[in-house]
Design a protein around this motif. Structure first.
Motif, short mmCIF file in Angstrom:
data_model
loop_
_atom_site.label_atom_id
_atom_site.label_comp_id
_atom_site.label_asym_id
_atom_site.label_seq_id
_atom_site.Cartn_x
_atom_site.Cartn_y
_atom_site.Cartn_z
N THR A 12 0.84 -1.18 0.00
CA THR A 12 0.00 0.00 0.00
C THR A 12 0.88 1.24 0.00
N LEU A 13 0.65 2.09 -0.98
CA LEU A 13 1.38 3.34 -1.11
C LEU A 13 0.35 4.44 -1.31
N SER A 14 0.50 5.55 -0.60
CA SER A 14 -0.42 6.66 -0.83
C SER A 14 0.27 7.97 -0.51
N ARG A 15 -0.11 8.98 -1.26
CA ARG A 15 0.41 10.32 -1.05
C ARG A 15 -0.69 11.31 -1.43
N ALA A 16 -0.70 12.44 -0.75
CA ALA A 16 -1.65 13.51 -1.06
C ALA A 16 -0.87 14.80 -1.28
N PHE A 17 -1.42 15.66 -2.11
CA PHE A 17 -0.77 16.92 -2.48
C PHE A 17 -1.85 17.98 -2.54
N THR A 18 -1.62 19.13 -1.92
CA THR A 18 -2.58 20.22 -1.91
C THR A 18 -2.13 21.32 -2.87
N LEU A 19 -3.08 21.78 -3.67
CA LEU A 19 -2.80 22.78 -4.71
C LEU A 19 -3.62 24.04 -4.48
N SER A 20 -3.11 25.14 -4.95
CA SER A 20 -3.91 26.36 -5.02
C SER A 20 -4.88 26.21 -6.18
N PRO A 21 -6.09 26.76 -6.05
CA PRO A 21 -7.08 26.59 -7.11
C PRO A 21 -6.87 27.56 -8.27
N ILE A 22 -5.71 27.47 -8.92
CA ILE A 22 -5.39 28.32 -10.05
C ILE A 22 -4.89 27.44 -11.20
N PRO A 23 -5.15 27.83 -12.44
CA PRO A 23 -4.75 27.00 -13.58
C PRO A 23 -3.27 26.60 -13.62
N PRO A 24 -2.31 27.44 -13.20
CA PRO A 24 -0.91 26.97 -13.21
C PRO A 24 -0.65 25.77 -12.30
N SER A 25 -1.59 25.42 -11.43
CA SER A 25 -1.43 24.25 -10.57
C SER A 25 -1.61 22.94 -11.32
N ILE A 26 -2.23 22.97 -12.49
CA ILE A 26 -2.50 21.74 -13.23
C ILE A 26 -1.21 21.04 -13.67
#
Length: 146
Positions: A12-26
């Protein structure tokens, strides 16, 4: 984490990442998921997973712009299944599958998700929504079990 039981698989491997809600985050989300797949030895999954993360993240960013909310991308691999979750704080704008032409600039996101994922759905709660999809990988499951 190593198991204390010699015959137990720690797959089992898992990771989470939080982004700002702006198009350059894609593209940042794409790069992050590519690094996770490489780290886990799942490089062969890059193309479909990058498409899935792009589509789900694009939609989440589109709907998460109100109130300075963030978007969270979670990737989890366990027992031969790769799960992608994208969370935003908008419980009202649920994904809708639309009829779209190949020339249209939008409206094809869920068609792409359905093409690459074995399953997908949405979960809504008081904090927003999570759109998730899964890819089954029986060949990877067999390799891990050996």
């Amino acid at each position: 984490m190593t198991s204390h039981f010699p015959h137990e698989l720690d797959d089992t491997l898992s990771r989470a990442f939080t982004l700002s809600p702006i198009p350059p985050s894609i593209p940042v989300a794409r790069k992050w998921v590519r690094q996770m797949l490489d780290r886990w030895g799942l490089e062969a999954l890059r193309p479909p997973v990058e498409w899935l993360v792009t589509e789900l993240t694009t939609n989440a960013i589109k709907h998460a712009r109100t109130g300075g909310a963030t978007v969270t991308v979670l990737v989890m691999y366990t027992a031969g299944t790769l799960r992608i979750e994208v969370r935003d704080r908008d419980p009202d704008n649920l994904p809708i599958r639309r009829q779209s032409t190949s020339e249209a600039e939008s409206g094809r996101g869920l068609l792409i998700v359905e093409e690459y994922a074995d399953r997908w759905n949405v979960r809504v709660n008081e904090r927003g929504k999570t759109v998730w999809c899964e890819l089954d990988m029986p060949c990877v499951r067999q390799a891990v079990a050996q």
